[in-house]
Design a protein around this motif. Structure first.
Motif, PDB file in Angstrom:
ATOM      1  N   GLU A  56    -104.194  20.579  41.988  1.00 17.78           N
ATOM      2  CA  GLU A  56    -103.684  19.389  41.504  1.00 17.78           C
ATOM      3  C   GLU A  56    -104.813  18.631  40.774  1.00 17.78           C
ATOM      4  O   GLU A  56    -104.420  18.131  39.686  1.00 17.78           O
ATOM      5  CB  GLU A  56    -103.037  18.405  42.565  1.00 17.78           C
ATOM      6  N   ASN A  57    -106.030  18.681  41.309  1.00 18.01           N
ATOM      7  CA  ASN A  57    -107.113  17.961  40.452  1.00 18.01           C
ATOM      8  C   ASN A  57    -107.330  18.871  39.099  1.00 18.01           C
ATOM      9  O   ASN A  57    -107.858  18.163  38.245  1.00 18.01           O
ATOM     10  CB  ASN A  57    -108.243  18.027  41.471  1.00 18.01           C
ATOM     11  N   ILE A  58    -107.355  20.206  39.227  1.00 21.35           N
ATOM     12  CA  ILE A  58    -107.576  20.942  38.312  1.00 21.35           C
ATOM     13  C   ILE A  58    -106.673  20.683  36.954  1.00 21.35           C
ATOM     14  O   ILE A  58    -107.088  20.563  35.735  1.00 21.35           O
ATOM     15  CB  ILE A  58    -107.573  22.455  38.606  1.00 21.35           C
ATOM     16  N   SER A  59    -105.398  20.628  37.481  1.00 20.09           N
ATOM     17  CA  SER A  59    -104.252  20.570  36.446  1.00 20.09           C
ATOM     18  C   SER A  59    -104.269  19.025  35.630  1.00 20.09           C
ATOM     19  O   SER A  59    -104.382  18.691  34.596  1.00 20.09           O
ATOM     20  CB  SER A  59    -103.112  20.621  36.865  1.00 20.09           C
ATOM     21  N   ASP A  60    -104.991  18.065  36.483  1.00 24.50           N
ATOM     22  CA  ASP A  60    -105.168  16.706  36.108  1.00 24.50           C
ATOM     23  C   ASP A  60    -106.145  16.416  35.179  1.00 24.50           C
ATOM     24  O   ASP A  60    -106.430  15.799  34.372  1.00 24.50           O
ATOM     25  CB  ASP A  60    -104.984  15.627  37.277  1.00 24.50           C
ATOM     26  N   SER A  61    -107.314  17.317  35.628  1.00 27.41           N
ATOM     27  CA  SER A  61    -108.505  17.175  34.852  1.00 27.41           C
ATOM     28  C   SER A  61    -108.839  17.867  33.738  1.00 27.41           C
ATOM     29  O   SER A  61    -109.496  17.391  32.821  1.00 27.41           O
ATOM     30  CB  SER A  61    -109.514  17.603  35.867  1.00 27.41           C
ATOM     31  N   PHE A  62    -108.206  18.978  33.532  1.00 25.28           N
ATOM     32  CA  PHE A  62    -108.646  19.825  32.246  1.00 25.28           C
ATOM     33  C   PHE A  62    -107.277  19.991  31.307  1.00 25.28           C
ATOM     34  O   PHE A  62    -106.159  19.790  31.856  1.00 25.28           O
ATOM     35  CB  PHE A  62    -108.748  21.391  32.784  1.00 25.28           C
ATOM     36  N   GLU A  63    -107.549  19.510  30.137  1.00 27.16           N
ATOM     37  CA  GLU A  63    -106.706  19.518  28.988  1.00 27.16           C
ATOM     38  C   GLU A  63    -106.874  20.805  28.270  1.00 27.16           C
ATOM     39  O   GLU A  63    -108.094  21.151  27.832  1.00 27.16           O
ATOM     40  CB  GLU A  63    -106.928  18.289  28.276  1.00 27.16           C
ATOM     41  N   GLU A  64    -106.008  21.550  27.746  1.00 25.43           N
ATOM     42  CA  GLU A  64    -105.749  22.642  26.839  1.00 25.43           C
ATOM     43  C   GLU A  64    -106.035  22.206  25.682  1.00 25.43           C
ATOM     44  O   GLU A  64    -105.496  20.989  25.117  1.00 25.43           O
ATOM     45  CB  GLU A  64    -104.505  23.424  27.045  1.00 25.43           C
ATOM     46  N   PHE A  65    -106.988  22.772  24.879  1.00 20.05           N
ATOM     47  CA  PHE A  65    -107.205  22.378  23.517  1.00 20.05           C
ATOM     48  C   PHE A  65    -106.287  23.145  22.530  1.00 20.05           C
ATOM     49  O   PHE A  65    -105.929  24.159  22.614  1.00 20.05           O
ATOM     50  CB  PHE A  65    -108.711  22.782  23.170  1.00 20.05           C
ATOM     51  N   ASP A  66    -105.695  22.068  21.715  1.00 19.56           N
ATOM     52  CA  ASP A  66    -104.665  22.780  20.616  1.00 19.56           C
ATOM     53  C   ASP A  66    -105.566  23.664  19.420  1.00 19.56           C
ATOM     54  O   ASP A  66    -106.142  23.028  18.874  1.00 19.56           O
ATOM     55  CB  ASP A  66    -103.826  21.734  20.190  1.00 19.56           C
ATOM     56  N   ASP A  67    -105.564  24.954  19.552  1.00 14.59           N
ATOM     57  CA  ASP A  67    -106.106  25.500  18.450  1.00 14.59           C
ATOM     58  C   ASP A  67    -105.593  25.306  16.974  1.00 14.59           C
ATOM     59  O   ASP A  67    -106.652  25.078  16.053  1.00 14.59           O
ATOM     60  CB  ASP A  67    -105.600  27.070  18.782  1.00 14.59           C
ATOM     61  N   THR A  68    -104.546  24.884  16.697  1.00 10.17           N
ATOM     62  CA  THR A  68    -103.884  24.543  15.318  1.00 10.17           C
ATOM     63  C   THR A  68    -104.581  23.343  14.840  1.00 10.17           C
ATOM     64  O   THR A  68    -105.259  23.122  13.704  1.00 10.17           O
ATOM     65  CB  THR A  68    -102.484  24.373  15.251  1.00 10.17           C
ATOM     66  N   GLU A  69    -104.945  22.117  15.790  1.00  6.19           N
ATOM     67  CA  GLU A  69    -105.612  21.118  15.307  1.00  6.19           C
ATOM     68  C   GLU A  69    -107.178  21.335  15.045  1.00  6.19           C
ATOM     69  O   GLU A  69    -107.503  20.780  13.993  1.00  6.19           O
ATOM     70  CB  GLU A  69    -105.667  19.908  16.385  1.00  6.19           C
ATOM     71  N   TYR A  70    -107.552  22.268  15.858  1.00  5.45           N
ATOM     72  CA  TYR A  70    -108.954  22.618  15.529  1.00  5.45           C
ATOM     73  C   TYR A  70    -109.253  23.355  14.157  1.00  5.45           C
ATOM     74  O   TYR A  70    -110.067  23.145  13.511  1.00  5.45           O
ATOM     75  CB  TYR A  70    -109.526  23.470  16.851  1.00  5.45           C
ATOM     76  N   LYS A  71    -108.580  24.260  13.896  1.00  3.51           N
ATOM     77  CA  LYS A  71    -108.165  24.935  12.847  1.00  3.51           C
ATOM     78  C   LYS A  71    -108.146  23.858  11.404  1.00  3.51           C
ATOM     79  O   LYS A  71    -108.421  24.007  10.412  1.00  3.51           O
ATOM     80  CB  LYS A  71    -107.136  26.171  12.747  1.00  3.51           C
ATOM     81  N   LYS A  72    -107.165  22.963  11.670  1.00  2.00           N
ATOM     82  CA  LYS A  72    -107.045  22.075  10.695  1.00  2.00           C
ATOM     83  C   LYS A  72    -108.147  21.232  10.319  1.00  2.00           C
ATOM     84  O   LYS A  72    -108.637  20.983   9.300  1.00  2.00           O
ATOM     85  CB  LYS A  72    -105.866  21.058  11.044  1.00  2.00           C
ATOM     86  N   ILE A  73    -109.124  20.716  11.523  1.00  2.85           N
ATOM     87  CA  ILE A  73    -110.249  20.211  11.129  1.00  2.85           C
ATOM     88  C   ILE A  73    -111.418  21.100  10.502  1.00  2.85           C
ATOM     89  O   ILE A  73    -111.916  20.477   9.648  1.00  2.85           O
ATOM     90  CB  ILE A  73    -110.717  19.680  12.524  1.00  2.85           C
ATOM     91  N   ILE A  74    -111.252  22.253  10.543  1.00  3.34           N
ATOM     92  CA  ILE A  74    -112.341  23.036  10.223  1.00  3.34           C
ATOM     93  C   ILE A  74    -111.992  23.352   8.683  1.00  3.34           C
ATOM     94  O   ILE A  74    -112.831  23.163   7.795  1.00  3.34           O
ATOM     95  CB  ILE A  74    -112.373  24.615  10.780  1.00  3.34           C
TER      96      ILE A  74
END
Length: 93
Positions: A27-45
């Motif tokens: 539960e703590n892992i799920s609440d603590s870690f957020e997955e990074f959206d790759d499409t947003e990263y590529k857009k920024i790049i």
């Protein structure tokens, strides 16, 4: 070793510890870690790459303009020299 959120939860589930502790950890892992959206990263790049290319172009133009200005100045100097040579002084004749 770097693990994704799902891999980490699977790892915790495989540990030989109390089930209540496993659930709490998962539960703590799920609440603590957020997955990074790759499409947003590529857009920024892409945006940053575009800005970098634009800056390179402006930087290059800055120097090319100076060179063009110097060439234009030299051409004007040559034209001025030619015009001066064409002037005939009547007093000398």
């Amino acid at each position: 070793m770097k693990m994704s959120k799902e891999e980490f939860i699977t790892y915790v589930d495989g540990l030989e510890i109390d089930e209540d502790k496993k659930i709490e950890l998962m539960e703590n892992i799920s609440d603590s870690f957020e997955e990074f959206d790759d499409t947003e990263y590529k857009k920024i790049i892409e945006e940053k790459d575009g800005k970098i290319e634009e800056l390179r172009k402006k930087y290059k133009e800055r120097f090319m303009e100076k060179i063009d200005d110097k060439v234009d100045d030299k051409i004007e100097d040559i034209k001025d020299d030619d015009e001066e040579e064409k002037v005939i002084n009547i007093k000398e004749i």
